[in-house]
Scaffold this motif. Structure first.
Motif, PDB file in Angstrom:
ATOM      1  N   GLY A 135       3.443  28.177  34.345  1.00 29.66           N
ATOM      2  CA  GLY A 135       2.514  27.551  33.412  1.00 29.66           C
ATOM      3  C   GLY A 135       3.172  27.244  32.084  1.00 29.66           C
ATOM      4  O   GLY A 135       2.961  26.180  31.480  1.00 29.66           O
ATOM      5  N   ALA A 136       4.027  28.179  31.618  1.00 29.90           N
ATOM      6  CA  ALA A 136       4.738  27.969  30.354  1.00 29.90           C
ATOM      7  C   ALA A 136       5.785  26.870  30.483  1.00 29.90           C
ATOM      8  O   ALA A 136       5.977  26.067  29.557  1.00 29.90           O
ATOM      9  CB  ALA A 136       5.395  29.273  29.908  1.00 29.90           C
ATOM     10  N   TYR A 137       6.482  26.808  31.624  1.00 29.04           N
ATOM     11  CA  TYR A 137       7.504  25.773  31.812  1.00 29.04           C
ATOM     12  C   TYR A 137       6.896  24.377  31.747  1.00 29.04           C
ATOM     13  O   TYR A 137       7.501  23.447  31.185  1.00 29.04           O
ATOM     14  CB  TYR A 137       8.208  25.950  33.159  1.00 29.04           C
ATOM     15  N   ILE A 138       5.711  24.219  32.331  1.00 30.35           N
ATOM     16  CA  ILE A 138       5.038  22.915  32.230  1.00 30.35           C
ATOM     17  C   ILE A 138       4.663  22.644  30.778  1.00 30.35           C
ATOM     18  O   ILE A 138       4.738  21.500  30.299  1.00 30.35           O
ATOM     19  CB  ILE A 138       3.794  22.868  33.137  1.00 30.35           C
ATOM     20  N   GLY A 139       4.293  23.698  30.052  1.00 32.70           N
ATOM     21  CA  GLY A 139       4.015  23.546  28.627  1.00 32.70           C
ATOM     22  C   GLY A 139       5.218  23.077  27.845  1.00 32.70           C
ATOM     23  O   GLY A 139       5.101  22.302  26.882  1.00 32.70           O
ATOM     24  N   VAL A 140       6.408  23.528  28.243  1.00 25.81           N
ATOM     25  CA  VAL A 140       7.641  23.056  27.599  1.00 25.81           C
ATOM     26  C   VAL A 140       7.731  21.533  27.722  1.00 25.81           C
ATOM     27  O   VAL A 140       8.086  20.833  26.762  1.00 25.81           O
ATOM     28  CB  VAL A 140       8.875  23.717  28.243  1.00 25.81           C
ATOM     29  N   GLY A 141       7.375  21.021  28.894  1.00 27.34           N
ATOM     30  CA  GLY A 141       7.402  19.580  29.100  1.00 27.34           C
ATOM     31  C   GLY A 141       6.422  18.853  28.192  1.00 27.34           C
ATOM     32  O   GLY A 141       6.723  17.766  27.662  1.00 27.34           O
ATOM     33  N   VAL A 142       5.235  19.440  28.003  1.00 29.06           N
ATOM     34  CA  VAL A 142       4.230  18.821  27.130  1.00 29.06           C
ATOM     35  C   VAL A 142       4.750  18.724  25.700  1.00 29.06           C
ATOM     36  O   VAL A 142       4.665  17.667  25.050  1.00 29.06           O
ATOM     37  CB  VAL A 142       2.914  19.630  27.164  1.00 29.06           C
ATOM     38  N   VAL A 143       5.295  19.829  25.184  1.00 32.02           N
ATOM     39  CA  VAL A 143       5.780  19.843  23.804  1.00 32.02           C
ATOM     40  C   VAL A 143       6.984  18.925  23.636  1.00 32.02           C
ATOM     41  O   VAL A 143       7.104  18.202  22.635  1.00 32.02           O
ATOM     42  CB  VAL A 143       6.109  21.292  23.365  1.00 32.02           C
ATOM     43  N   LEU A 144       7.885  18.932  24.618  1.00 33.00           N
ATOM     44  CA  LEU A 144       9.032  18.018  24.563  1.00 33.00           C
ATOM     45  C   LEU A 144       8.562  16.570  24.567  1.00 33.00           C
ATOM     46  O   LEU A 144       9.093  15.729  23.819  1.00 33.00           O
ATOM     47  CB  LEU A 144       9.955  18.280  25.754  1.00 33.00           C
ATOM     48  N   MET A 145       7.562  16.272  25.380  1.00 30.83           N
ATOM     49  CA  MET A 145       7.046  14.907  25.473  1.00 30.83           C
ATOM     50  C   MET A 145       6.490  14.425  24.135  1.00 30.83           C
ATOM     51  O   MET A 145       6.822  13.325  23.667  1.00 30.83           O
ATOM     52  CB  MET A 145       5.961  14.839  26.549  1.00 30.83           C
ATOM     53  N   LEU A 175      -1.623  29.230  28.059  1.00 27.50           N
ATOM     54  CA  LEU A 175      -2.287  29.595  26.807  1.00 27.50           C
ATOM     55  C   LEU A 175      -1.381  30.436  25.919  1.00 27.50           C
ATOM     56  O   LEU A 175      -1.367  30.264  24.686  1.00 27.50           O
ATOM     57  CB  LEU A 175      -3.591  30.337  27.099  1.00 27.50           C
ATOM     58  N   VAL A 176      -0.638  31.354  26.516  1.00 30.37           N
ATOM     59  CA  VAL A 176       0.322  32.144  25.727  1.00 30.37           C
ATOM     60  C   VAL A 176       1.356  31.224  25.098  1.00 30.37           C
ATOM     61  O   VAL A 176       1.675  31.334  23.908  1.00 30.37           O
ATOM     62  CB  VAL A 176       1.006  33.217  26.600  1.00 30.37           C
ATOM     63  N   PHE A 177       1.883  30.294  25.900  1.00 24.67           N
ATOM     64  CA  PHE A 177       2.879  29.360  25.374  1.00 24.67           C
ATOM     65  C   PHE A 177       2.277  28.486  24.276  1.00 24.67           C
ATOM     66  O   PHE A 177       2.906  28.261  23.234  1.00 24.67           O
ATOM     67  CB  PHE A 177       3.425  28.483  26.505  1.00 24.67           C
ATOM     68  N   ALA A 178       1.061  27.993  24.499  1.00 22.41           N
ATOM     69  CA  ALA A 178       0.407  27.156  23.484  1.00 22.41           C
ATOM     70  C   ALA A 178       0.234  27.918  22.178  1.00 22.41           C
ATOM     71  O   ALA A 178       0.448  27.373  21.087  1.00 22.41           O
ATOM     72  CB  ALA A 178      -0.956  26.672  24.002  1.00 22.41           C
ATOM     73  N   GLY A 179      -0.149  29.205  22.276  1.00 24.58           N
ATOM     74  CA  GLY A 179      -0.296  30.018  21.074  1.00 24.58           C
ATOM     75  C   GLY A 179       1.015  30.169  20.321  1.00 24.58           C
ATOM     76  O   GLY A 179       1.050  30.110  19.084  1.00 24.58           O
ATOM     77  N   LEU A 180       2.106  30.362  21.050  1.00 22.13           N
ATOM     78  CA  LEU A 180       3.414  30.493  20.420  1.00 22.13           C
ATOM     79  C   LEU A 180       3.836  29.191  19.750  1.00 22.13           C
ATOM     80  O   LEU A 180       4.422  29.195  18.654  1.00 22.13           O
ATOM     81  CB  LEU A 180       4.453  30.908  21.468  1.00 22.13           C
ATOM     82  N   ASN A 200      -2.462  19.994  31.296  1.00 18.28           N
ATOM     83  CA  ASN A 200      -3.651  19.955  30.445  1.00 18.28           C
ATOM     84  C   ASN A 200      -4.024  21.331  29.905  1.00 18.28           C
ATOM     85  O   ASN A 200      -4.662  21.441  28.861  1.00 18.28           O
ATOM     86  CB  ASN A 200      -4.826  19.358  31.215  1.00 18.28           C
ATOM     87  N   MET A 201      -3.630  22.390  30.610  1.00 15.86           N
ATOM     88  CA  MET A 201      -3.890  23.746  30.106  1.00 15.86           C
ATOM     89  C   MET A 201      -3.190  23.962  28.770  1.00 15.86           C
ATOM     90  O   MET A 201      -3.776  24.518  27.836  1.00 15.86           O
ATOM     91  CB  MET A 201      -3.409  24.786  31.120  1.00 15.86           C
ATOM     92  N   THR A 202      -1.940  23.510  28.662  1.00 14.38           N
ATOM     93  CA  THR A 202      -1.217  23.639  27.392  1.00 14.38           C
ATOM     94  C   THR A 202      -1.787  22.709  26.339  1.00 14.38           C
ATOM     95  O   THR A 202      -1.966  23.098  25.178  1.00 14.38           O
ATOM     96  CB  THR A 202       0.283  23.340  27.597  1.00 14.38           C
ATOM     97  N   THR A 203      -2.085  21.472  26.722  1.00 14.14           N
ATOM     98  CA  THR A 203      -2.625  20.510  25.765  1.00 14.14           C
ATOM     99  C   THR A 203      -3.924  21.026  25.158  1.00 14.14           C
ATOM    100  O   THR A 203      -4.107  21.008  23.933  1.00 14.14           O
ATOM    101  CB  THR A 203      -2.867  19.156  26.446  1.00 14.14           C
ATOM    102  N   TYR A 204      -4.833  21.492  26.006  1.00 18.50           N
ATOM    103  CA  TYR A 204      -6.093  22.027  25.490  1.00 18.50           C
ATOM    104  C   TYR A 204      -5.884  23.342  24.758  1.00 18.50           C
ATOM    105  O   TYR A 204      -6.586  23.641  23.782  1.00 18.50           O
ATOM    106  CB  TYR A 204      -7.100  22.209  26.632  1.00 18.50           C
ATOM    107  N   GLY A 205      -4.920  24.143  25.209  1.00 16.13           N
ATOM    108  CA  GLY A 205      -4.633  25.389  24.502  1.00 16.13           C
ATOM    109  C   GLY A 205      -4.204  25.134  23.074  1.00 16.13           C
ATOM    110  O   GLY A 205      -4.680  25.793  22.135  1.00 16.13           O
ATOM    111  N   ILE A 206      -3.319  24.167  22.887  1.00 17.67           N
ATOM    112  CA  ILE A 206      -2.895  23.811  21.534  1.00 17.67           C
ATOM    113  C   ILE A 206      -4.083  23.318  20.719  1.00 17.67           C
ATOM    114  O   ILE A 206      -4.264  23.684  19.554  1.00 17.67           O
ATOM    115  CB  ILE A 206      -1.789  22.737  21.586  1.00 17.67           C
TER     116      ILE A 206
END
Length: 275
Positions: free
Chosen positions: A36-46, A121-126, A207-213
């Motif tokens: 889940g966090a690795y996909i979040g890395v892609g969101v933030v990089l994007m 969500l943990v990644f988004a919080g960080l 979308n979990m990371t996007t909404y988490g942020i």
């Protein structure tokens, strides 16, 4: 390159291992949270790379977004992690081939969803705590625009975009299983993800990371209600795209194979012996 039949066997074997992983819940939780966090890395990089291009009115923004997001699935595949969207294809193939039961199919997907969500969500919080979206204002603006756009999508749009997304994601995983070269695997991942991101399709774990942020920054379009509706319809679309279109589709193309009852029983006994 492996044949269709050989690739089906690889996938059903992977399904057995995913189900067996649930018998060590602590390890499974960490593995799926990392995915889940690795996909979040892609969101933030994007958003960090494409956001400034959007702000400048550069028409290449979508292409850049698609080109860099492949990092996310590459991390999952090569570092290792249990990702919901690819499991939708793999575990479905295991159930169709009778190496896992439909009960374990449902439990595996549910557990992976929950653990991916926790990791995202943990990644988004960080990310929010790090302040990188404040230091790169166009990146933060892109997240806001994405959330505003998602708030205006109807259930049918979310569902169909989810189908189209996971067809491409699962094709990346399917093609990776067919080739032996690591370079070829990476190129195939980036090609499929480029198509999915640049086309504007929807990925439930991204979308979990996007909404988490959005939740952690107080974005008005990132309410729990909006998030729940989005994850529901996009997740169902992803399930159809990965499980039915790719999983069931290639099972039919491969001749609808099923393990012989004796072999299925051997797999069940082997799994039970590990308890």
């Amino acid at each position: 390159m492996l044949t269709i039949a050989e690739t089906l066997d690889v996938q059903q074997d992977a399904a057995v291992h995913k189900v067996e992983a649930l018998r060590a819940p602590g390890r499974f939780l960490v593995s799926a949270m990392l995915a889940g966090a690795y996909i979040g890395v892609g969101v933030v990089l994007m958003v960090s790379t494409a956001g400034p291009l959007i702000a400048a009115g550069d028409g290449l923004a979508k292409l850049v977004a698609g080109a860099v997001f492949g990092v996310a699935l590459t991390l999952v595949v090569f570092a290792g992690g249990d990702l919901l969207t690819s499991a939708m294809m793999t575990v479905t193939l295991g159930a169709l081939m009778r190496s896992v039961t439909w009960g374990w199919w449902a439990l595996t997907l549910l557990a992976t969803f929950v653990a991916n969500l926790l990791g995202a969500l943990v990644f988004a919080g960080l990310v929010v705590a790090s302040g990188v979206l404040h230091s790169n204002a166009p990146a933060g603006a892109m997240i806001q625009d994405m959330l505003a756009g998602k708030a205006h999508e109807g259930p049918a749009e979310m569902f169909v975009r989810g189908i189209l997304c996971n067809v491409l994601v699962c094709l990346a995983i399917w093609m990776c299983a067919r080739v032996k070269s690591d370079v070829a695997k990476i190129l195939l991942i980036f090609a499929a993800i480029l198509a999915f991101i640049s086309s504007g399709f929807e990925h439930v774990v991204a979308n979990m990371t996007t909404y988490g942020i959005g939740l952690f920054t107080g974005d008005p379009n990132a309410t729990l209600a909006h998030m729940g509706v989005n994850l529901l319809w996009v997740g169902l679309g992803n399930l159809v795209g990965g499980g039915l279109v790719v999983g069931l589709g290639y099972w039919v193309v491969g001749g609808s194979p099923r393990l012989l009852p004796r072999r299925a029983a051997e797999l069940a006994d082997a799994a039970a012996s590990r308890d």
